[in-house]
Design a protein around this motif. Structure first.
Motif: not given
Ligand code: GAL
Length: 367
Positions: A68, A70-71, A144-145, A192, A194, A198, A226, A253, A278-279, A299
């Motif tokens: 992803e 974001r990472w 984050d997680r 995950d 998270n 969610f 994901w 997401n 999301q992201d 975020k």
């Molecule tokens: C979650 C994270 C999200 C999303 C997802 C996939 O843990 O909080 O921002 O990107 O993983 O990587």
């Protein structure tokens, strides 16, 4: 000082001190100071032996994936922030493999890092990594997680339940005038923690609407890893079973929203169905402008990476750390830091992701 207190003090300073101490507000302040110092001391005791004789702390960053967008940003921002604090970072990414991530952590332990920062692929599987790190006297920060089922030292993340609430609230504010909203739901990876938070947030908003018959969930499933392609398969299956007659997709997401929108495009109904995310991925921000995706959750990664770097460098140099909240992980109440989030639509892109420099006007609006 009140006249009574003066009188008491004149009579006996000790009695005055005791009555001052017995004042509930004073007592509360003292107790919370004591508590956070104790927390800080407990955390700084982890691996009390001096970190390896380095001039600069070395932090090990073990990532689940860089798939992803974001990472990749998290990695770059974290390394830069740690650098500003005089620390070096060794980054290893496990490409979504548990065994690989455990091997990565073992390699970082062998490298004698002074602190470990882990973004777990599998919340439970990484408990073993935390235990191995502790045996080597290395403190662990989950980024984050959450990592569950172990004596994790510290956790920093966003308010993940609120992420789900913002996504569902966005749809709840757009219920069809007549009849009910027919909804498809795409959850994240089951591994995950998270993804569960969610969903919990989404359920908080949806349950009453479902009970009131205002929302009907036609189809729901978890997107392994994901992966956008898994999300697309979920929507393809839903359309095969129920046809294209639904008003919204609650995607957890932007990656899964992207997969879902591919399925809608093939069906010729992209832009006619509300889709969450999301992201604030770049592709998602562009879809908001095009109208095929309707919202995302921003975020602020610069805040997460900055504060995570500060905490990691403090852990690495065995200095006390302070965390106002806790996250029960099945083993301990992990000292935690929760950061704010923002709902984003095409109407507030400039005041959020563009203002903060996450995205540029040109990239998002193409001009
Ligand atoms: C979650 C994270 C999200 C999303 C997802 C996939 O843990 O909080 O921002 O990107 O993983 O990587």
């Amino acid at each position: 000082m009140s006249s009574e207190a003066e009188e008491l003090f004149a009579k006996s300073p000790a009695a005055a001190a005791v009555s001052w101490l017995m004042n509930p507000r004073i007592l509360l302040v003292l107790v919370s100071c004591l508590l956070s110092v104790l927390t800080g001391l407990a955390l700084s005791r982890r691996g009390a032996e001096a970190p390896a004789t380095r001039t600069r702390p070395l932090i090990g960053l073990s990532m689940d994936t860089l798939k992803e967008e974001r990472w990749q940003k998290d990695r770059d921002l974290f390394v830069a922030e740690a650098g500003k604090l005089g620390a070096d970072v060794e980054v290893l990414s496990a490409n979504s493999s548990d065994t690989r991530q455990l091997a990565d952590v073992e390699a970082l332990i062998t490298r004698k890092v002074d602190a470990l920062v882990i973004i777990p692929k599998d919340a439970a599987a990484m408990a073993k990594a935390v235990n191995l790190a502790h045996q080597a006297g290395i403190p662990v920060l989950a980024y984050d997680r959450l990592i569950t089922g172990c004596d994790l030292d510290l956790y920093i993340t966003f308010d993940n339940v609120k992420v789900g609430e913002l996504q569902a609230k966005f749809l709840a504010d757009r219920l069809p005038a007549t009849g009910k909203m027919r909804l498809l739901r795409i959850y994240g990876a089951k591994t995950d923690n998270n993804a569960k938070l969610f969903k919990q947030g989404q359920d908080n908003i949806l349950q009453p609407l479902i009970a009131a018959g205002k929302v009907e969930v036609l189809h729901e499933d978890w997107a392994d890893d994901w992966k956008p392609e898994n999300a697309k398969k979920i929507i393809n299956a839903a359309i095969t079973k129920h046809g294209p007659g639904f008003e919204a997709i609650l995607a957890s997401n932007d990656g899964t929203a992207g997969g879902a929108i591919q399925a809608l495009t093939e069906e010729g109904i992209a832009g006619k169905v509300l889709v969450t995310g999301q992201d604030a991925d770049l592709a998602a921000c562009q879809r908001l402008v095009q109208g095929t995706q309707t919202m995302t959750v921003y975020k602020p990664l610069h805040l997460l990476s900055q504060q995570a770097a500060e905490l990691a460098v403090r852990l690495a140099s065995r200095r006390p750390v302070f965390a106002r909240d806790v996250s029960p992980n099945g083993e301990v109440d992990v000292p935690s830091v929760f950061l704010p989030i923002h709902a984003v639509t095409k109407d507030n892109l400039r005041e959020t992701v563009i203002r903060d420099g996450l995205r540029s006007e040109k990239d998002v609006f193409g001009r």
